[in-house]
Design a protein around this motif. Structure first.
Motif, PDB file in Angstrom:
ATOM      1  N   SER A   5      -3.843  52.871   5.839  1.00 41.85           N
ATOM      2  CA  SER A   5      -4.292  54.254   5.674  1.00 41.85           C
ATOM      3  C   SER A   5      -3.123  55.199   5.795  1.00 41.85           C
ATOM      4  O   SER A   5      -2.164  54.906   6.508  1.00 41.85           O
ATOM      5  CB  SER A   5      -5.312  54.589   6.757  1.00 41.85           C
ATOM      6  N   LEU A   6      -3.251  56.314   5.147  1.00 43.53           N
ATOM      7  CA  LEU A   6      -2.183  57.296   5.170  1.00 43.53           C
ATOM      8  C   LEU A   6      -2.674  58.576   5.832  1.00 43.53           C
ATOM      9  O   LEU A   6      -3.726  59.101   5.475  1.00 43.53           O
ATOM     10  CB  LEU A   6      -1.739  57.589   3.732  1.00 43.53           C
ATOM     11  N   ALA A  23      -8.336  58.816   8.302  1.00 42.53           N
ATOM     12  CA  ALA A  23      -7.426  57.686   8.179  1.00 42.53           C
ATOM     13  C   ALA A  23      -7.886  56.486   8.997  1.00 42.53           C
ATOM     14  O   ALA A  23      -7.731  55.348   8.573  1.00 42.53           O
ATOM     15  CB  ALA A  23      -6.016  58.104   8.594  1.00 42.53           C
ATOM     16  N   ASP A  27       0.552  67.297   4.982  1.00 40.82           N
ATOM     17  CA  ASP A  27       0.067  68.623   5.310  1.00 40.82           C
ATOM     18  C   ASP A  27      -1.459  68.630   5.283  1.00 40.82           C
ATOM     19  O   ASP A  27      -2.072  68.673   4.230  1.00 40.82           O
ATOM     20  CB  ASP A  27       0.620  69.625   4.285  1.00 40.82           C
ATOM     21  N   LEU A  69      -3.614  71.091   3.188  1.00 39.78           N
ATOM     22  CA  LEU A  69      -3.781  70.873   1.756  1.00 39.78           C
ATOM     23  C   LEU A  69      -4.477  69.558   1.458  1.00 39.78           C
ATOM     24  O   LEU A  69      -4.957  69.338   0.358  1.00 39.78           O
ATOM     25  CB  LEU A  69      -2.409  70.879   1.069  1.00 39.78           C
ATOM     26  N   ALA A  70      -4.510  68.676   2.452  1.00 39.77           N
ATOM     27  CA  ALA A  70      -5.054  67.348   2.199  1.00 39.77           C
ATOM     28  C   ALA A  70      -6.563  67.310   2.332  1.00 39.77           C
ATOM     29  O   ALA A  70      -7.182  66.289   2.102  1.00 39.77           O
ATOM     30  CB  ALA A  70      -4.436  66.333   3.139  1.00 39.77           C
ATOM     31  N   ALA A 116      -7.967  64.805   9.482  1.00 43.26           N
ATOM     32  CA  ALA A 116      -7.238  63.893   8.602  1.00 43.26           C
ATOM     33  C   ALA A 116      -7.029  62.541   9.291  1.00 43.26           C
ATOM     34  O   ALA A 116      -7.113  61.489   8.656  1.00 43.26           O
ATOM     35  CB  ALA A 116      -5.897  64.499   8.209  1.00 43.26           C
ATOM     36  N   PRO A 148      -1.829  62.227   5.770  1.00 50.18           N
ATOM     37  CA  PRO A 148      -0.986  62.993   4.854  1.00 50.18           C
ATOM     38  C   PRO A 148      -0.101  64.005   5.566  1.00 50.18           C
ATOM     39  O   PRO A 148      -0.307  64.347   6.728  1.00 50.18           O
ATOM     40  CB  PRO A 148      -1.994  63.677   3.955  1.00 50.18           C
TER      41      PRO A 148
END
Lengths: 342, 334
Positions: B99-100, B174, B104, B107-108, B170, B102
Motif C-alpha cells: 500500500s502507498l 493504506a 500530499d 490532494l490524495a 490516507a 501518498p
C-alpha cells in the motif's frame, strides 16, 4: 442572481411542458384544415362591444373579401360574437401519445374559430402548428444532443484516460470532424441517403446524422478534462489501492465531467434545433403532414408569401426564443462551473 | 544462489528506470537500485530532491507515469516478480499486499466524497464484505488511526478536516486491507513537526500491531531517528549506503552520508546560533541527463581519489544487511 436563475429555469421548464402537452394548449389539431380561410390573419380578441366592456374576451369570425383576388384579405363579421372559453371540449387527441382526451385550454364555440397566430395556406391554425412542430424540433434537438454528448463523452474519456496512440488517433478523427463544414456535410449526407422514409425513420435519421457530426467538440473538451483529472493525486491514490480502470472512471472521473456535459448540452440543444429546422426548411428533414418549425418555415421560401403574411414567421420567433433561453441557461451552467473550479 | 525469498518480503535488484520526456534527453532516474526489505522491518530511504526516491516508490507498485520506463532489474515480492505480472494481478497486490501512503493527503482524497466512503472503497475493492461489515470495518480503522469519534469523521468531507486528520484518513486507506508492506512517500513532509511525530508514532504502532513492513521515504534524516530499523541513502539515482539507523547516525561510512548527517545534526544543535554559517555540501547534484561514469558524488567529495572518477565503486558489505559503494572500503584491484 438566484431569483433570476430560478425564473429562467422556470420559463424553460414551462416552455417544454407547453410543448410536451401541445394537444392541451393548442385549440386545434395540427392537421385540421379550414379550406375557406387560407392565410387568415391572427384573430383579434375583443373586450368592448355595443353593450360596453366585458371581462371575458370574444372574437368575430373572419369573412373573406371576395372582391380581392389575393387570399388573405379578410374582414370581421360583427354580427355574431364568440366568447372565449377555458377548458373546453374540442377535437380529441392523445396527451403525450398515451392518454386520449378532448380537453383544450381554450377555444370558442362552433362555428367560430380562434387563430391566435393566423392560419397557413390550408387554413391550418399556426399557433397549434407551432406547438406541435415544436415537439418535433425540440425533441430532435435534444435527441441529437444526447447522441453527440454520449459519443463525445465515451470517446473523450477513452482518449483522455488511456492516452498515447488511442488519444492521438481519436483526436486526429475529432480534428477531421471539427474541420468539416458541417452544414454542407449535413446537406450532402442527407441528400445521399434515401429521401422517401417514414416520418419516424426520418426523425431518427436526422438526429442520428446531426449527433454523429457533433460529437467532436464535446469529445475534445471531455478529453482535456479527463487528462487533467487522470493525474490528480486522488486518482493515483485510488489506483495505488488497487482500483480498476472502470472503478476510477466511474467514481472519480465521470462525476467530474458532469458540469461540462451540462453546459455543453445547453449550448448544443439550440444549435441542433436550428440544424433540424434548416434541414426541414430545405425539405431534407421532417416532411408534411407532420409539422416541424423547419418545414413550416419552408412555406416562406416563396417571396410573395414571406412579404404578405408576417404571422407565418411565428416558428422563427419560437426558434429565437428557445435559443435565447437555452443560451442563458448555458451561461448559468458555465458560471456555476467556473466558480466550482476556482 | 541461495533462495532468500522466504526471508525477504521485497527484493529489488538492479532496478533501472528512465524517463523519456516528450522533448529533451532521456533521464535515468534509477540507475541500478538494489534493496532488500525483510518482513516487519522499517526501512528508511533518505535522499535529496530529485535523487529518485519517489520514482522508486511508484516503481515498486508499477505505477510509473507513462513517459517513464522500467528498463532493467527485478522487483521480487514474496518471490514473484512484480515487473512481469499482468495488470490484473498487480491490482490485487496494490492495496492488499503493498500500500502507498501518498505524498500530499490534501490532494490524495477526492474532495467530493466523504472520508468514510473513501476508506470503504478500498475495502470494497479487495474484500467480500457486505455494506454493514464494511461500515464497521471503516469505523474500526478510523478508531485505529486515532479518531475518537469515527462516526462523525465517517461522513465529513476532506475540506472539513485538518492536514493531520487527512493524513490519518490516507493511512486508514493504506492499512485497510492489512498489507504486508506500506510505502510512505514523504508522508509527513506537508505537516508541522508535532504532527509529524504523531504520524510517526501511529506508523510505529501499526507496524507493532500488525507486523507491517514499512518503506519510509523522506529527505529529512531526523524523520527516521527512532523509527527506521535500517536506512538506505540515495544519491543521484543510486543507493550509496545501506546500514542500520544507529550506524547511519553514529558512524556512517560513505562521505555523502557523513556530510548529510553532519548537516542534519548540526542544524539541530547549533541552529540557533545566528553568526554560524550553516554547513553545506559544496557543489551541485550531477545533471541527470549526463551522469558521470564513476562515483556520482565524486565531484563534491572531499576524500576523492583518482579511481573515483574512472568507474563506479563496487559494493562493500561491512555488516549483514548493510553495504556501501565507496572506494574507501574493501579491497580493490585497480
Amino acid at each position: 442572481m438566484r431569483t433570476k436563475t430560478l425564473a429562467l429555469v422556470a420559463v424553460i421548464v414551462g416552455l417544454h411542458l407547453v410543448l410536451l402537452f401541445a394537444g392541451f394548449f393548442a385549440p386545434y389539431d395540427a392537421a385540421s384544415q379550414n379550406r375557406d380561410q387560407p392565410y387568415a390573419p391572427p384573430t383579434r380578441l375583443h373586450f368592448i362591444n355595443a353593450s360596453g366592456f366585458h371581462l371575458r374576451p370574444f372574437v368575430y369570425a373572419w369573412t373573406a373579401n371576395t372582391s380581392s383576388n389575393q387570399p388573405g384579405a379578410y374582414s370581421e363579421t360583427r354580427s355574431v360574437e364568440y366568447p372565449l372559453h377555458f377548458f373546453v371540449r374540442g377535437s380529441s387527441y392523445k396527451l403525450v401519445g398515451i392518454y386520449e382526451t378532448s380537453l383544450h385550454l381554450f377555444g370558442v364555440d362552433e362555428p367560430g374559430r380562434i387563430f391566435l397566430w393566423g392560419t397557413d395556406g390550408y387554413g391550418r391554425d399556426e399557433f397549434s402548428r407551432v406547438l406541435y412542430g415544436g415537439q418535433i424540433s425540440v425533441a430532435a434537438g435534444i435527441t441529437a444532443t444526447l447522441i453527440a454528448l454520449l459519443l463525445g463523452c465515451i470517446l473523450g474519456v477513452i482518449a483522455g484516460y488511456y492516452g498515447r496512440w488511442v488519444d492521438e488517433s481519436l483526436m486526429g478523427v475529432t480534428e477531421l470532424f471539427l474541420s468539416l463544414p458541417w452544414l454542407y456535410f449535413l446537406l450532402g449526407l442527407r441528400a445521399f441517403l434515401p429521401l422517401h422514409l417514414s416520418a419516424i425513420e426520418t426523425f431518427f435519421l436526422l438526429t442520428g446524422v446531426i449527433g454523429m457530426i457533433g460529437w467532436a467538440r464535446p469529445a475534445r473538451l471531455i478529453r482535456g478534462l479527463v487528462l487533467s483529472l487522470r493525474s490528480r493525486n486522488y486518482v493515483l491514490a485510488a489506483r495505488g489501492f488497487g482500483a480498476s480502470d472502470f472503478y476510477v472512471l466511474r467514481r472519480h472521473i465521470l462525476p467530474e465531467t458532469f458540469g461540462l456535459l451540462l453546459t455543453q448540452a445547453a449550448l448544443l440543444v439550440p444549435r441542433y434545433i436550428a440544424a433540424e429546422v434548416m434541414l426541414s426548411f430545405f425539405g431534407l428533414g421532417v416532411t408534411e403532414p407532420i409539422p416541424s418549425w423547419g418545414n413550416m418555415l419552408g412555406a416562406l421560401q416563396q417571396y410573395s408569401i414571406l412579404v404578405s403574411y408576417a404571422w407565418l414567421l411565428a416558428p422563427a420567433g419560437a426558434l429565437v426564443v428557445t435559443s435565447v433561453l437555452y443560451s442563458s441557461l448555458a451561461d448559468v451552467f458555465h458560471s456555476r462551473l467556473e466558480s466550482s473550479l476556482t | 544462489m541461495v533462495d532468500n525469498s522466504n526471508k525477504y518480503l521485497l527484493q529489488v535488484h538492479e532496478l533501472k528506470v528512465t524517463y523519456f520526456p516528450a522533448n529533451g534527453d532521456p533521464v535515468r532516474a534509477l540507475d541500478g537500485v538494489s534493496l532488500d526489505i525483510c518482513s516487519g522491518e522499517v526501512v528508511g530511504i533518505l535522499g535529496e530532491s530529485g535523487c529518485g526516491k519517489s520514482t522508486l516508490a511508484s516503481a515498486l507498485l508499477k505505477m510509473l507515469p507513462p513517459q517513464a520506463k522500467c528498463e532493467d532489474g527485478s522487483i521480487l515480492f514474496r518471490g514473484r516478480d512484480l515487473l512481469s505480472l499482468p495488470e490484473r494481478d498487480l491490482r490485487a497486490i496494490r492495496g492488499q499486499e503493498i500500500s502507498l501512503i501518498p505524498q500530499d493527503p490534501a490532494l490524495a482524497l477526492n474532495p467530493v466524497m466523504t472520508a468514510g466512503s473513501q476508506v470503504s472503497e478500498v475495502l470494497r475493492s479487495h474484500l467480500p464484505l457486505n455494506t454493514q461489515q464494511r461500515r464497521q470495518g471503516v469505523l474500526d480503522l478510523l478508531r485505529e488511526v486515532g479518531f475518537n469519534e469515527p462516526q462523525e469523521i465517517y461522513s465529513t468531507y476532506p475540506h472539513q478536516l485538518s492536514g493531520g486528520q487527512r493524513q490519518r484518513i490516507a493511512i486508514a486507506q493504506a492499512v485497510a486491507c492489512r498489507p504486508a508492506l506500506l510505502i510512505a512517500d514523504e508522508a509527513t513532509s506537508e505537516l508541522d513537526v508535532s504532527l509529524q511525530a504523531e504520524i510517526v508514532t501511529l506508523l510505529s504502532q501499526i507496524r507493532r500491531q500488525h507486523g507491517t513492513a514499512i518503506l519510509a521515504i523522506s529527505h529529512d534524516p531526523v524523520f527516521f531517528a527512532g523509527f527506521a530499523d535500517r536506512m538506505a541513502v540515495m544519491y543521484a539515482g543510486r543507493i550509496v549506503e545501506v546500514a542500520s539507523t544507529d550506524v547511519i547516525f553514529g558512524r556512517p561510512l560513505h562521505p555523502y552520508t557523513q556530510a548529510l548527517v553532519r548537516i542534519a545534526t548540526s542544524s539541530v544543535v547549533t541552529g540557533a546560533a545566528k553568526s554560524a554559517r550553516l554547513p553545506v555540501i559544496d557543489g551541485e547534484t550531477p545533471n541527470p541527463t549526463s551522469l558521470p561514469v564513476g562515483c556520482r558524488f565524486e565531484p563534491r567529495c572531499c576524500e576523492r581519489m583518482d579511481v573515483c572518477s574512472r568507474r563506479y565503486p563496487p559494493e562493500f558489505m561491512p555488516a549483514p544487511l548493510a553495504n556501501v559503494n565507496c572506494f574507501k572500503y574493501g579491497e580493490h584491484v585497480d
